[in-house]
Enzyme design. Structure first.
Site, mmCIF file in Angstrom:
data_model
loop_
_atom_site.group_PDB
_atom_site.id
_atom_site.type_symbol
_atom_site.label_atom_id
_atom_site.label_comp_id
_atom_site.label_asym_id
_atom_site.label_seq_id
_atom_site.Cartn_x
_atom_site.Cartn_y
_atom_site.Cartn_z
ATOM 1 N N THR A 173 0.893 -1.163 -0.067
ATOM 2 C CA THR A 173 -0.084 -0.005 -0.008
ATOM 3 C C THR A 173 0.890 1.223 -0.065
ATOM 4 O OG1 THR A 173 -1.680 -0.941 1.346
ATOM 5 C CG2 THR A 173 -1.715 1.276 1.245
ATOM 6 N N GLY A 203 -10.406 -3.366 0.324
ATOM 7 C CA GLY A 203 -9.494 -3.302 1.735
ATOM 8 C C GLY A 203 -9.775 -2.195 2.401
HETATM 9 N N1 GLY Z 1 -3.899 -2.368 3.179
HETATM 10 C C1 GLY Z 1 -4.268 -2.739 1.668
HETATM 11 C C2 GLY Z 1 -5.303 -3.899 1.586
HETATM 12 O O1 GLY Z 1 -5.549 -4.501 2.387
HETATM 13 O O2 GLY Z 1 -5.824 -3.855 0.376
#
Ligand code: GLY
Length: 304
Positions: A173, A203
């Site tokens: 991310t 997400g």
């Molecule tokens: N933190 C990124 C996701 O889980 O999509």
């Protein structure tokens, strides 16, 4: 502060790869410094830094996004303005080079907070954001990663609870948080999500309070990790609440948030945080998190 993902990050044990990541983080941090020193808003700074991170294929966002179970890119992003809690988010979008810029348009040009999938892309057309040919997103590394997963039949196995979110996975991310010269805070988070995720899976990154949060009275937060854990623990807002309710600073609120995430659900990932006094903090439960920060205009610091 910016980040480029959390996880085991075994690949950064190779010096060349580590240098490649840190050089990119350093360059983008310095760009963010210039934007803020010229008097731009925190909101502009986080959008600019997040866009540059999206443009670098080594990060899992924008052109380096991972592929879902059908080998397609589906990206999520959100931006938040600490002045008035205005927020904009997009989920499951494709063919958009900079989802963070579309998220900002959702915030400023629509009456909504989140648009998804086809609706978000229709809105992008309305805003004059050009579609990017799909080839742009298919980097050799992401294709190799997807083909390897397919060859090993990991697509299905990765949905198994025992394997999804294993520490071997890099929870890519990207994110940015900033405080500007006027003391305003902002946060931005963008991602391609998790390798082999189910089509339509969203997400934490575009969820206000989970993967992103900004409030001038407390702090700005961008999270990176296994999104389901952050959604369940309302992670970013929890850190902000430690400041709002308990008067903590960035460092103690971040550590309290990480302790809560770990103790309640053994959550996997981390966050970068800047508080209303401009103090920077980071925390993660994974082995590493790619990140960098400039505190009160000082030297830029980068690391894992
Ligand atoms: N933190 C990124 C996701 O889980 O999509």
């Amino acid at each position: 502060m910016i980040h480029g993902g959390a996880g085991a990050l075994a690949n950064v044990d190779d010096d060349k790869t580590a240098v490649r990541y840190l050089d990119s983080i350093h360059r983008i941090l310095e760009y963010g410094r210039e934007v803020l020193e010229l008097g731009s808003s925190a909101l502009q700074a986080v959008e600019t830094c997040a866009s540059l991170l999206e443009d670098d294929p080594i990060f899992n966002a924008g052109c380096g996004s991972v592929l879902n179970e059908f080998g397609k890119v589906e990206m999520d992003a959100a931006i938040m303005d600490g002045r008035d809690l205005a927020a904009g988010a997009v989920a499951a979008v494709e063919s958009i080079a900079n989802p963070i810029q579309l998220a900002r348009f959702v915030m400023t040009e629509s009456e909504h907070v989140m648009l998804i999938s086809e609706g978000a892309m229709h809105f992008a057309d309305h805003c004059g954001i050009k579609r990017t040919p799909i080839d742009y997103f298919y980097t050799p590394e992401r294709l190799a990663q997807f083909n390897e997963a397919r060859a090993n039949k990991k697509i299905m196995l990765d949905h198994d609870d025992t394997q999804a979110g294993s520490e071997d996975q890099k929870y890519g991310t990207i994110g940015a948080v900033a405080r500007d010269l006027k003391g305003n805070l902002a946060a931005a988070t963008s991602t391609g999500g998790i390798v082999n995720k189910r089509m339509g899976r969203v997400g934490d990154s575009p969820i206000v309070g989970a993967g992103v949060y900004a409030d001038n009275e407390t702090c700005a937060v961008s999270a990176t990790g296994y999104g389901e854990d952050f959604m369940r623990s309302v992670f970013a807002k929890t850190i902000s609440d430690f400041i709002y309710m308990k008067g903590m600073d960035a460092e103690s609120a971040t550590q309290a948030g990480i302790e809560y995430l770990q103790r309640k659900i053994k959550g996997r990932g981390g966050a970068i945080v800047v508080d209303k006094q401009g103090r920077c903090a980071k925390g993660f439960t994974t082995k590493k998190m790619i990140h960098g920060w400039i505190e009160h205009g000082g030297k830029s610091m980068v690391g894992f």
